[in-house]
Structures are given as C-alpha cells and as structure tokens.
Design an enzyme around this catalytic site. Structure first.
Site, short mmCIF file in Angstrom:
data_model
loop_
_atom_site.label_atom_id
_atom_site.label_comp_id
_atom_site.label_asym_id
_atom_site.label_seq_id
_atom_site.Cartn_x
_atom_site.Cartn_y
_atom_site.Cartn_z
N ARG A 48 -19.50 8.48 59.85
CA ARG A 48 -20.72 8.40 59.91
C ARG A 48 -21.06 7.53 58.09
O ARG A 48 -19.63 7.44 57.71
CB ARG A 48 -21.55 9.23 59.95
CG ARG A 48 -20.57 10.34 59.39
CD ARG A 48 -21.09 12.40 59.72
NE ARG A 48 -21.10 13.09 59.04
CZ ARG A 48 -20.72 14.31 59.25
NH1 ARG A 48 -20.63 14.75 59.94
NH2 ARG A 48 -20.32 15.00 58.33
N ASP A 49 -22.19 8.04 58.48
CA ASP A 49 -22.98 7.38 56.70
C ASP A 49 -22.89 8.47 55.63
O ASP A 49 -23.62 9.39 54.91
CB ASP A 49 -24.84 7.67 57.17
CG ASP A 49 -25.37 8.59 57.36
OD1 ASP A 49 -24.60 9.09 58.23
OD2 ASP A 49 -27.01 8.03 57.62
N GLU A 50 -21.45 9.07 55.39
CA GLU A 50 -20.72 10.07 54.41
C GLU A 50 -19.40 9.30 53.82
O GLU A 50 -19.67 8.45 53.17
CB GLU A 50 -21.09 11.14 55.20
CG GLU A 50 -21.03 12.10 53.79
CD GLU A 50 -21.13 13.73 55.00
OE1 GLU A 50 -20.69 14.42 53.99
OE2 GLU A 50 -21.24 14.36 55.72
N HIS A 62 -12.83 15.22 61.55
CA HIS A 62 -12.94 16.32 59.86
C HIS A 62 -11.43 17.08 59.59
O HIS A 62 -10.71 17.98 60.57
CB HIS A 62 -13.57 17.55 59.87
CG HIS A 62 -14.54 16.79 59.38
ND1 HIS A 62 -15.70 15.81 59.52
CD2 HIS A 62 -14.98 17.93 58.22
CE1 HIS A 62 -16.57 15.76 58.82
NE2 HIS A 62 -16.39 16.91 57.45
N ASP A 64 -13.23 20.08 50.89
CA ASP A 64 -12.13 19.31 51.83
C ASP A 64 -10.59 18.95 51.54
O ASP A 64 -9.58 19.94 52.51
CB ASP A 64 -12.95 18.12 52.79
CG ASP A 64 -14.41 18.84 53.40
OD1 ASP A 64 -15.07 19.16 52.77
OD2 ASP A 64 -13.95 17.94 54.03
N GLU A 86 -15.07 18.54 63.08
CA GLU A 86 -15.76 19.21 62.22
C GLU A 86 -16.30 20.46 62.47
O GLU A 86 -16.00 21.67 61.97
CB GLU A 86 -17.15 17.84 61.77
CG GLU A 86 -17.60 18.65 60.14
CD GLU A 86 -19.20 18.14 60.17
OE1 GLU A 86 -19.12 17.88 58.60
OE2 GLU A 86 -19.60 17.49 60.89
N ASP A 116 -14.22 13.19 54.24
CA ASP A 116 -14.56 14.13 55.17
C ASP A 116 -14.37 13.71 56.33
O ASP A 116 -13.69 14.04 57.43
CB ASP A 116 -15.91 14.82 54.52
CG ASP A 116 -17.28 13.90 54.63
OD1 ASP A 116 -16.34 12.80 54.88
OD2 ASP A 116 -18.14 14.19 55.73
N TRP A 150 -15.13 24.53 46.37
CA TRP A 150 -14.68 22.59 45.86
C TRP A 150 -14.67 22.84 44.59
O TRP A 150 -13.61 21.69 44.20
CB TRP A 150 -16.68 22.27 46.34
CG TRP A 150 -16.90 22.24 47.74
CD1 TRP A 150 -17.23 20.60 48.68
CD2 TRP A 150 -17.22 23.47 49.04
NE1 TRP A 150 -16.67 20.81 49.68
CE2 TRP A 150 -17.30 22.56 50.28
CE3 TRP A 150 -16.54 24.45 48.68
CZ2 TRP A 150 -17.63 23.15 51.43
CZ3 TRP A 150 -17.39 25.25 50.12
CH2 TRP A 150 -17.37 24.53 51.04
#
Length: 867
Positions: free
Chosen positions: A470-472, A769, A479, A748, A466, A535
C-alpha cells in the site's frame, strides 16, 4: 599413532560481506570462519592468517599473523589497516591445544571502496527538470562518452544517484541490483555501489548510460495523499570509472557537465503507482558508441556533499525467485486473472508480441473480493504497470523502478491468447543468505512458519518495512524491534540492519528522539520529535538482538550512543517516580479488540507498556555496557532498571491493580520482560495469564506489545499447555485462523479477512506484515528447542518442550560456528532427539527430567518424559 586435526576452515568471510566483495567500507575487516569437523574434545587454541594485500599504488604486501586464542567469529583484522581501492586475499588455518594444524582454508577476498570524500572527482549530473511539477517529469536517460587508450586490465565503476538507477556500459547492463542505491536517510548517508566492469570495456570509444527514476529520493511517498520531493527535487547520477590498462596506465573517467540527457521510453515510474513504458519511444543503441545524441540536452551539475557517500553494509535488492501462475482465468478476451499462489513482493515479467500501440495493463492485489482484485487495502497505491508495444515482434519486459506486493494480477489488453510461460512473477528482496529452518508434525503450524518467512522476504526490500503493497512501506521501528529475533534466525540480516540502524541513529540525532519509522517521511499525525515506547526501544533492543544471535560486539559499539540517548531521554520523561505515564503512546497496537478505525484503542494501559519497555531497555543497556567494558554505565543503568522494575510492580502488579493492568498483554510483559519482583508475584501473574487464556478458549487478545511475549510468558511460568492452546487455536483471533483462511503471509490484523470472508473494513488492512509473526522465535526456541545460550551460539541450548499434540519437530540454524540442528519425535511416552553441535561450540540438552552437557558432533538421545 597418527593424530588427526581439524578440517580446513570453511565459510571464511570478511565482516558480513559475501565472498569476493567489492567496494567494502571497512579499513579493518573482521574475519570469521567455520570448522566443519574436528576430533572429539577439540578446542581451537590458535589461528594463523596469511595472504596478501595489493596496496593502492599497486604494490603487493604479504601478510602472515599467528594469534593465540579460541575466537573464530569476527576476530580483529590482524595487520595494517586498508586504504581506498586496496584489495586483500586471505586464508586461515587453526590448531588445537595439541595436534596438527588444519589445512589452509580456501581464499577469501575483498576490495575496499572509496573511503574519503577526496577520492571522488566525479560530478553528480542530471536533467534540468527540478522546477517542473512531478506529473511533468519523465524518468531520464543519461549518457557519457569516454576514450580508453588501450586494452583493459581491470576497471571499477563507483556509482550512485539521487533517485534510483540502472547502468549500462556499451549496451550491456551492469550488475543485477534493483532499485539501487537503495533507501537510506539521504540527508545523512547516500550509498554508492562498486562494480567490476572490466569485461564491459574496450580500447577506444566507450559509453556509459544510465536509466534514472525518482525512487524514494523525490518520488511519491506516504499515506493520506503522500509527499513528493521528500529528500530533494532532482535526480542525478554520480559515476566514477577507474581503469587500469594493459600498459599499466590508470585512467579515471567521471560523470561531468559534458554528459547528455533525454527522456527515455519510461513515461512514469513510482513505487506506489507503478511504471508505464512506451516501446515506441525507445532509442536503440543509446548506451553504445556511435549513437547520435546531438538532439539530447546538456546535463546540469547538482551539488553533493562527498561526506555523505558511504559503502553499503548489506546486500542489494535482487530477484531471488520466479513464480509461475498457479491458476489463470480468462475473464473476457484479452483480460486474464492470474493467481501466483503466494503473496510476495515483486514484479511481473511478460513475453508478448502485438501491433504497435497495443496497451497492456498489469494490476496487482493481495486478495480477491467477489472474484476480482480487491484494491481498497492498497489505498493510494494504484499498483498498475503499463506496457505499450512498438510492434517490433516478441519482446520480454519487466518494469525497472517500481515494486508491488501481491498474489493476484489482472492483465488486460493482452493480444491473443496468454500462453504458459508468457508471464512470471519475479520475487524481489534484499539478497540475504537463508540461515534458519523449522518443521513439525502439524501442517498448519508449518504453513504459519512459511507465512512468516514470506512476510520477511516481502518486507526486507532494502529497509525492513511494515508492508510491501500500500501507500506506506515504511521502516517502522516497532515492527522491526519485535521481529528482530525471528528475522535473525531465518536470514543473515546483519548487513541490512546494520545499515538501517546507522540511519536510525542519524535521524535520532536530527530529531531529538527515535522516529516512528526510519527513514522518516513527513506524514500527518506522525511527529518525528515525539518519542514512543516499543518503537523507540529499537535503538537498544535491535543491536542487542544482533549481538545475542551473531556475537557482533561491533554493532553494540556502533549504536551505543544511540541506545544510551534513548534510555536517557525516557528517564527524563518518566521522572523520579520512574513511570513513563505521559505523552502520546501506541501501546499494544492492533489489539484485536480495538475498533477497525482506531487500532491504538487497546484494552491494556499504554503507559504500562511504556514503563515495561523502559525497564527492559534499561536492563539491556546495562548489559550492553558490560559487554563494552563501560563499567560506570553498567552500574548506573542496572540501578535504573531495578528502580523502574520496582515502580512497575508497585503500580501494575499489585493484587488490586486496575483492569487495564490485568490483561493478556500486561501479564505477558511482566513475565517475559522479567518485571516481577519475586517468585510469588511471578507465580500469581503466571496463573492470571493462564486463566485469561483459558477464559477465551485459546483465542488471543494481544497486539504488537503482547504478541511477541505471550507464549514465552506462559511456557516460562509453568503454563506450557496454555501456550500450545494459543498456538494451535484456529478460531479468530489466532495465528492459525489466517492459515485456515488461505493466508500465505502474516496479516497486519488478526482479522484482516473476517470470518464471513469479507475484507476488514478498516483503511489499514495489510495481508503481508511480519510483526505478529514474531511468535516464530518461540517456535524455534521452545517447540523445536534451538536457542543461543551464549552470544553468537558459542553455547547452544537444546530445550524442546513437546506439547499440544505435536509429535515431532525440529529446526536447523546456520550459526556463526556452523550448522546447529535438532530433530525430536515423541512416541509412547519417550522422546527421541538427534542433535548436531558445531565445532567451536558446546551445548546443553535440557529435557523435562534430563540435563546433559554436550560437545561438538552428532548426538542421539532417547528419554522417558515424566508423566
């Protein structure tokens, strides 16, 4: 009279691998080729394959097969299957119904890896640090010594790790891969890589050394504090070196309990936090013969199920480009702010000299706020690399085991003046071949398209993620589902997505449904056993997109059980009324009207989105079954799709439908997913959508569900002008708003930066994104006018629809058959079009008031457009 034939086939490939691929995992690799030129009217009638296989025992085997037929994309392997370690070299020639054979193609080769668990004799080994807390674990070095009895004819290194690795042999790095072996669902699949290390070895003593780090395997992953040890609590290396000497002797050398380990100069290395390196701790010569490792510790053996080991299907992550700073600003002595002019995923490489103990910090961010790095959107990802100098003179350094998403970097602690060339940013992503390009007369639209390309590059770092910063950085299934058509036009994604889909299917079987993201990492609020529309539909729709764009029936067959399980599960949840109107749904995620702290609060009924996707996936599954010859399944799922469509229409398309079914997204899904039961309904819904767009003045009101569909819904229902109004709007929210605010990737949120220049206050604000960039697929097919009209572009549709004041546009795509291209220009009521149709395909030119069938070659057409 001399009869000319086709040119020699080009781009001969085995499966989707690069030329001369090592370590493929396929016994019967399919062949594809391109014919660049042929006489008018040529159609391939037959082809011939010749070559040789070097069998596992070293014996050569000549192969030659003639096959009747016109297929040239992913044709079946014509001979006996291959076994582990066997190498094949092939050529192809083709012939039409009459006329001479073409010349033979150049050779293409591949070598099979280790296909069976019994092929492995190596042991996974690593440091005994599993019981230590994560903060106390240091990335280790591992080394093993071995003897080669005489000079080397050939050598293959088969290697993988728990964690991530870089390998050196006799002091030289092996390969250019980054973060190897990549990220899979490690409980089900662990990739190994194959390298030719013939030139690294010599007779006598040799050393194999490896750098190891936590990576995705046991590193810090996830948001809201994250998790450690998601897939295990150890790091280790599995290495098997197979050498053939000049004397013909085969020597197998493996990692085992005799190897040694010690902490290296890397103090810490995490994907989110960054890497810290202390040059004073380097042990020079550690991966070369003659190094004294008596102070090192013995490794410990780590249990590994050999059945998990698989060859990669896609390309590795590599550096694909270097960016020099566009601007450098000295904030104070030793502290500099660098703008690379482009948001991207990568790492800095510095060239620096200074006294021992000098500490240099490299911080990263996507945007600035008040003239400094804006790190709040990074959440828990500190994205800071640290280099401590050893005082030994000038050196180049780049972190090994981290990755950052950034445009800006702050360097502090720099000794002396920062000179041009001292710092570059090295762009990293899966090393996919570029396949598609777009251009038009509107510079902001071209910049939007370039932003889409960069967001894709930034987020194909081994898995389709995605965001890169960042922390992901998770492989969110929704997506990828909405972006797959765009991705497959821009790059050769089959290998990356084939591999990711295998992990998806494995985790779907484990959890009983398709997780929200793959590989799954435990995170608060994201239960992998809870199914979600759009999803989970990736299980059906991503394989179908790959088939539609590349003609690959193999991925449909491979993923068929997964696709069928998804639709069957949704059928059971929906029940007899065929409406999926229960359970947790994200719906039209990131609708611009949703509050910053609650992106699921869209104006469109989330169960409308769920039922629409249920109908769409059932329809696509029926078509998949048709392709695969599963006639009973095709009838069943086609009937199911009809029932869901009728239930959708009754509940959501009636004139008195509730307000949350009368939105831009609701109308777009009904039109683009073909859910209107008749033409009057389609006309009414199309007019409703166009009116909604006119009411907003062209600003958009869609999130993840509606955005990929809305322009198609408008142009396909007779409202092309409104589609262009959306595309060209510059006020927030719109696609071009971000461009006017200086974006170099897709955001995003529609308003990741607010009109006053401040950063969106939500804690989920990424500037990189690709999901909302799914509009690029419509730009390719409708603005430029280049689309597949049969799987794999065997038939091509050139159907540009000029509008919006854009006076020229075009696109080029490297189809499986060769280059297809269109370039059009409007002037004084006429449109002039130049088309390129590759050999082996046909095309239709579809302009307002003109329809023409075309064969291969270059075609120039001028046509007066209707008033």
């Amino acid at each position: 009279m001399t009869t000319t034939g086709p040119s020699a086939p080009e781009r001969l490939t085995l499966e989707h691998h690069v030329p001369d691929a090592l370590g493929i995992g396929t016994r019967r690799p399919r062949l594809s080729w391109v014919v660049a030129a042929a006489p008018e009217g040529y159609r391939q009638a037959r082809y011939e394959v010749r070559g040789r296989v070097v069998r596992a025992d070293g014996s050569p085997e000549e192969i030659r097969h003639r096959v009747e037929g016109g297929e040239q994309v992913l044709v079946p392997w014509p001979g006996r299957g291959l076994a582990s370690r066997e190498a094949v070299t092939v050529q192809v020639r083709v012939q039409g119904a009459s006329g001479p054979w073409s010349p033979w193609s150049t050779e293409a080769s591949a070598e099979v890896g280790l296909l069976e668990p019994s092929d492995w004799s190596a042991v996974l080994v690593g440091p005994a640090d599993a019981e230590q807390p994560p903060s106390a674990r240091r990335p280790p070095l591992i080394r093993g010594r071995f003897e080669v009895p005489d000079s080397v004819r050939s050598a293959r290194l088969y290697v993988t790790a728990h964690g991530v690795f870089e390998v050196e042999v006799n002091g030289r790095r092996v390969g250019e891969d980054v973060l190897a072996p990549g990220w899979t669902s490690y409980r089900h699949r662990l990739r190994y890589l194959t390298y030719d290390v013939t030139d690294h070895l010599r007779g006598g003593e040799n050393v194999l050394g490896a750098w190891l780090a936590d990576g995705w395997y046991r590193g810090h992953l996830g948001f809201d504090g994250g998790r450690w040890n998601v897939f295990g609590d150890d790091v280790g290396l599995l290495a098997q070196l197979e050498v053939v000497t000049d004397a013909g002797r085969v020597v197998v050398l493996t990692s085992d309990e005799s190897w040694r380990t010690a902490p290296g100069p890397i103090i810490s290395a995490q994907l989110y936090e960054g890497e810290a390196y202390d040059g004073r701790l380097e042990q020079h010569g550690w991966s070369s013969p003659g190094f004294d490792d008596t102070a090192w510790s013995p490794v410990r053996r780590i249990e590994l199920d050999g059945a998990l080991l698989v060859a990669p299907h896609g390309p590795p992550v590599r550096c694909t480009e270097e960016l020099a700073p566009a601007h450098i600003l000295e904030r104070e002595p030793g502290r500099y702010l660098l703008d690379f002019g482009q948001n991207h995923a990568g790492r800095l490489r510095v060239r620096v000299a200074g006294p021992a103990g000098t500490t240099i910090r490299l911080r990263h961010a996507e945007v600035l706020e008040d003239g400094e790095l804006c790190t709040r959107p990074l959440r828990g990802a500190t994205s800071t690399d640290v280099l401590i100098l050893d005082g030994g003179g000038e050196r180049e350094w780049e972190p090994r085991f981290t990755m950052h998403g950034f445009r800006y970097a702050e360097i502090s602690g720099w000794p002396g003046e920062l000179r041009p060339g001292d710092v570059v940013s090295r762009v990293h992503h899966s090393d996919m071949p570029r396949r598609g390009w777009f251009w038009c007369s509107e510079p902001d639209v071209e910049r939007l398209h370039e932003n889409v390309v960069w967001s894709m590059r930034s987020n194909f770092v081994d898995v389709p993620t995605d965001c890169p910063q960042r922390d992901e950085r998770f492989g969110w299934t929704g997506d990828m589902q909405v972006f797959a058509p765009t991705a497959s036009f821009l790059y050769g994604v089959n290998g990356v997505l084939d591999d990711w889909l295998r992990s998806l299917a494995a985790e779907q079987e484990e959890y009983g449904t398709v997780p929200w993201y793959v590989p799954y990492v435990p995170s608060p609020g994201w239960d992998p056993t809870v199914p979600g529309a759009l999803w989970g539909d990736a299980a059906v729709l991503v394989p179908w997109t790959l088939y539609e764009r590349t003609g690959d029936t193999g991925v449909l067959r491979q993923q068929y059980a997964s696709a069928r399980a998804w639709v069957d599960q949704v059928e059971s949840l929906a029940g007899p009324d065929r409406l999926w109107d229960s359970g947790f749904q994200l719906g039209d995620w990131l609708d611009p009207t949703a509050p910053p702290d609650d992106p699921a609060q869209a104006v469109t009924d989330p169960y409308l989105v769920a039922t629409a996707y249920f109908a769409y996936s059932a329809r696509r599954l029926a078509e998949t079954a048709d392709v695969l010859g599963e006639a009973d399944d095709a009838r069943r799922y086609r009937a199911l799709a009809d029932e869901v469509r009728d239930a959708f229409a009754k509940s959501y398309l009636a004139p008195d439908a509730p307000g949350d079914a009368r939105t831009q997204t609701a109308c777009s899904l009904a039109l683009a997913l073909d859910l209107c039961p008749d033409e009057p309904t389609r006309e009414r819904v199309g007019e409703m959508l166009a009116a909604l767009v006119r009411t907003t003045g062209g600003t958009i009101s869609t999130g993840f569900a509606g955005t990929p569909a809305i322009c198609d819904a408008l142009s396909g229902s007779g409202h092309l002008a409104e589609a262009y109004t959306l595309l060209l709007e510059r006020r927030c929210p719109s696609w071009l708003y971000a461009v006017t605010m200086g974006a170099t990737t897709v955001w995003e949120r529609w308003d990741s930066i607010l009109p006053d220049g401040s950063v969106n206050p939500g804690d989920m604000t990424s500037f990189n994104h690709y999901a909302l960039g799914a509009v690029a697929d419509w730009m390719h097919r409708v603005v430029a006018g280049l689309a597949p009209d049969a799987p794999g572009y065997r038939r091509i549709r050139f159907a540009p629809r000029p509008g919006g004041g854009i006076t020229s546009a075009g696109a080029r795509h490297e189809t499986p058959y060769g280059t297809a291209a269109i370039d059009w220009r409007c002037d004084d009521g006429h449109v002039t079009v130049r088309l390129r149709v590759p050999v082996g395909t046909t095309a239709v030119l579809d302009l307002p008031g003109l329809r023409r069938q075309l064969g291969h070659g270059v075609h120039d057409v001028t046509h007066r457009l209707p008033a």
